[in-house]
Design an enzyme around this catalytic site. Structure first.
Site, mmCIF file in Angstrom:
data_model
loop_
_atom_site.group_PDB
_atom_site.id
_atom_site.type_symbol
_atom_site.label_atom_id
_atom_site.label_comp_id
_atom_site.label_asym_id
_atom_site.label_seq_id
_atom_site.Cartn_x
_atom_site.Cartn_y
_atom_site.Cartn_z
ATOM 1 N N ASP A 165 76.567 75.979 15.809
ATOM 2 C CA ASP A 165 75.937 77.289 15.661
ATOM 3 C C ASP A 165 76.747 78.292 16.466
ATOM 4 O O ASP A 165 77.268 77.962 17.541
ATOM 5 C CB ASP A 165 74.486 77.256 16.160
ATOM 6 C CG ASP A 165 73.668 78.430 15.657
ATOM 7 O OD1 ASP A 165 72.802 78.217 14.779
ATOM 8 O OD2 ASP A 165 73.888 79.561 16.124
ATOM 9 N N VAL A 173 65.282 75.361 10.763
ATOM 10 C CA VAL A 173 65.524 74.313 9.772
ATOM 11 C C VAL A 173 66.558 73.311 10.269
ATOM 12 O O VAL A 173 66.348 72.095 10.210
ATOM 13 C CB VAL A 173 65.955 74.925 8.423
ATOM 14 C CG1 VAL A 173 66.392 73.838 7.441
ATOM 15 C CG2 VAL A 173 64.816 75.734 7.824
ATOM 16 N N SER A 191 58.875 68.930 -5.100
ATOM 17 C CA SER A 191 58.263 67.739 -5.691
ATOM 18 C C SER A 191 57.306 67.078 -4.717
ATOM 19 O O SER A 191 56.265 66.534 -5.114
ATOM 20 C CB SER A 191 59.354 66.759 -6.135
ATOM 21 O OG SER A 191 60.173 67.333 -7.142
ATOM 22 N N ARG A 248 53.363 66.461 -5.413
ATOM 23 C CA ARG A 248 52.704 65.159 -5.282
ATOM 24 C C ARG A 248 51.527 65.232 -4.302
ATOM 25 O O ARG A 248 50.488 64.617 -4.528
ATOM 26 C CB ARG A 248 53.724 64.106 -4.835
ATOM 27 C CG ARG A 248 54.817 63.873 -5.851
ATOM 28 C CD ARG A 248 55.838 62.849 -5.380
ATOM 29 N NE ARG A 248 56.967 62.780 -6.306
ATOM 30 C CZ ARG A 248 57.858 61.798 -6.338
ATOM 31 N NH1 ARG A 248 57.758 60.788 -5.478
ATOM 32 N NH2 ARG A 248 58.847 61.806 -7.210
ATOM 33 N N ASN A 276 69.095 78.854 1.375
ATOM 34 C CA ASN A 276 68.641 79.487 0.137
ATOM 35 C C ASN A 276 69.453 80.722 -0.233
ATOM 36 O O ASN A 276 70.002 81.378 0.658
ATOM 37 C CB ASN A 276 67.161 79.863 0.263
ATOM 38 C CG ASN A 276 66.254 78.678 0.029
ATOM 39 O OD1 ASN A 276 66.475 77.883 -0.876
ATOM 40 N ND2 ASN A 276 65.225 78.552 0.856
ATOM 41 N N VAL A 302 69.247 77.925 -2.776
ATOM 42 C CA VAL A 302 70.013 76.689 -2.663
ATOM 43 C C VAL A 302 70.808 76.358 -3.920
ATOM 44 O O VAL A 302 71.924 75.830 -3.823
ATOM 45 C CB VAL A 302 69.092 75.521 -2.259
ATOM 46 C CG1 VAL A 302 68.117 75.157 -3.361
ATOM 47 C CG2 VAL A 302 69.905 74.318 -1.834
ATOM 48 N N HIS A 352 65.056 75.809 -7.372
ATOM 49 C CA HIS A 352 64.176 75.792 -6.204
ATOM 50 C C HIS A 352 63.753 77.242 -5.996
ATOM 51 O O HIS A 352 64.335 77.977 -5.206
ATOM 52 C CB HIS A 352 64.922 75.252 -4.979
ATOM 53 C CG HIS A 352 64.143 75.377 -3.695
ATOM 54 N ND1 HIS A 352 62.891 74.846 -3.509
ATOM 55 C CD2 HIS A 352 64.462 75.990 -2.520
ATOM 56 C CE1 HIS A 352 62.465 75.121 -2.287
ATOM 57 N NE2 HIS A 352 63.398 75.822 -1.676
ATOM 58 N N ARG A 371 63.887 84.019 -2.855
ATOM 59 C CA ARG A 371 65.092 83.309 -2.432
ATOM 60 C C ARG A 371 66.340 83.958 -3.018
ATOM 61 O O ARG A 371 67.382 84.022 -2.366
ATOM 62 C CB ARG A 371 64.996 81.837 -2.847
ATOM 63 C CG ARG A 371 63.859 81.086 -2.157
ATOM 64 C CD ARG A 371 63.775 79.655 -2.650
ATOM 65 N NE ARG A 371 62.658 78.935 -2.036
ATOM 66 C CZ ARG A 371 61.457 78.833 -2.567
ATOM 67 N NH1 ARG A 371 61.197 79.433 -3.710
ATOM 68 N NH2 ARG A 371 60.516 78.149 -1.963
ATOM 69 N N HIS A 387 53.848 59.842 -8.668
ATOM 70 C CA HIS A 387 55.254 60.038 -9.024
ATOM 71 C C HIS A 387 55.332 61.222 -9.983
ATOM 72 O O HIS A 387 54.869 61.150 -11.119
ATOM 73 C CB HIS A 387 55.838 58.774 -9.654
ATOM 74 C CG HIS A 387 55.836 57.620 -8.704
ATOM 75 N ND1 HIS A 387 56.812 57.421 -7.757
ATOM 76 C CD2 HIS A 387 54.939 56.623 -8.531
ATOM 77 C CE1 HIS A 387 56.535 56.350 -7.047
ATOM 78 N NE2 HIS A 387 55.401 55.844 -7.493
#
Length: 331
Positions: free
Chosen positions: A52, A31, A167, A171, A138, A140, A193, A106, A186
């Site tokens: 890191d 990520v 989202s 969509r 997470n 999050v 989350h 999560r 929209h």
């Protein structure tokens, strides 16, 4: 005849130094590295730093990214296993933590990643006290609350990636079903989350047409069973990706790059980021996602929306789920 300018008149603009924005990314895993890649391609900032604890990994990621500089807007990239590399950052993106395993929720990640934050956040405050903090790790929403508490920063300066990715998935699936461009859809997922998130059907629209009024000849209708299927696919999307390839990284990298653009470019963009809510639709003392104005200062305001009664109740249930996890962890 040569005309001389009047004394003291300057014929050119004075040279102004360009403001150089710096993004520090904590965690050079799938990520973190993909966020750096997306931000680099989009030219979000002139300076990117990766931190890191695995020095060989962070060195390799930075070297690989630097080899592509010819093809993107110019930037400086560096990496280190010394947290001092984050010094002077305008935004610190926190991606470090245990990875979500196949079948794991999560919320089940919470304990290990909160312990990491207890150590990490005070160190970040020493080297980058003026930075905005953007949490991607997470769970999050829980971690955004924890990081805000541990940092002592005002709530607006600590936000999570929240349901920006959810989202986007929403969509995409709606656009595919209706056969329209995703850019013209929209719609928001709000709340956690995670498993208690909710779709805001009452606010969704396509090209200005309320989604619940969609009826276009030759195009698919949006029936109740379609809405159920689409939302189930949104909520379970990460589990499918993790089961297939071990981690989600491309879409969250792009989503985070957009949040960073909104912050560093002061875009006043409305995004469903996770932030601390106090009295929002009678929801308080919790971090969760609702459409909010995001700019250089962080989260300026959560938009108080006219939601349907089931949506309001769904948001409150989601808030209760997150708050319970926060309390279980001692915050």
């Amino acid at each position: 005849m040569r005309l001389e300018p009047p004394a003291g008149l300057c014929l050119s603009w004075p040279s102004m130094p360009e403001q150089v924005s710096k993004i520090a990314i904590v965690g050079a895993g799938a990520v973190g590295a993909t966020i750096a890649y997306a931000a680099m391609i989009r030219g979000v900032a002139k300076h990117l730093a990766l931190y890191d604890v695995n020095r060989a990994k962070v060195d390799a990621e930075v070297l690989d990214l630097n080899h592509g500089l010819q093809f993107v807007p110019m930037a400086t990239l560096e990496g280190s296993d010394d947290i001092g590399v984050c010094a002077g950052a305008d935004v610190v993106v926190i991606t470090a933590g245990a990875k979500q395993k196949p079948g794991q929720t999560r919320m089940e990640l919470a304990g290990a990643n909160v312990a990491l934050c207890r150590s990490l956040v005070p160190q970040l405050m020493k080297v980058a006290p003026e930075a905005l903090l953007l949490v991607v790790t997470n769970p999050v929403d829980v971690l955004t609350y924890v990081v805000q508490q541990l940092s002592g920063l005002p709530a607006r300066r600590v936000l999570g990636s929240g349901t920006v990715l959810d989202s986007s998935r929403f969509r995409f699936l709606l656009a595919r079903h209706l056969n329209v461009a995703v850019q013209n859809v929209h719609a928001f997922i709000a709340g956690e989350h995670g498993d208690s998130e909710i779709p805001l059907w009452s606010l969704a629209s396509v090209g200005g047409l309320p989604l619940m009024q969609w009826s276009v000849p030759g195009r698919a209708q949006l029936l109740e069973q379609d809405r159920t299927r689409i939302f189930d696919d949104v909520r379970n999307a990460a589990y499918h990706v993790i089961r297939g390839k071990g981690a989600t990284n491309y879409a969250i990298g792009l989503a985070t790059a957009q949040i960073l653009e909104a912050m560093l470019h002061n875009e006043q963009r409305v995004l469903p980021v996770s932030s601390r809510l106090e009295g929002y639709l009678d929801i308080r003392d919790v971090c969760m996602s609702v459409p909010s104005i995001v700019n250089r200062g962080g989260v300026e305001a959560a938009l108080e929306l006219s939601l349907s009664p089931p949506e309001r109740e769904g948001l409150k249930r989601s808030a209760d789920t997150i708050r319970q996890a926060i309390r279980t962890l001692g915050f």
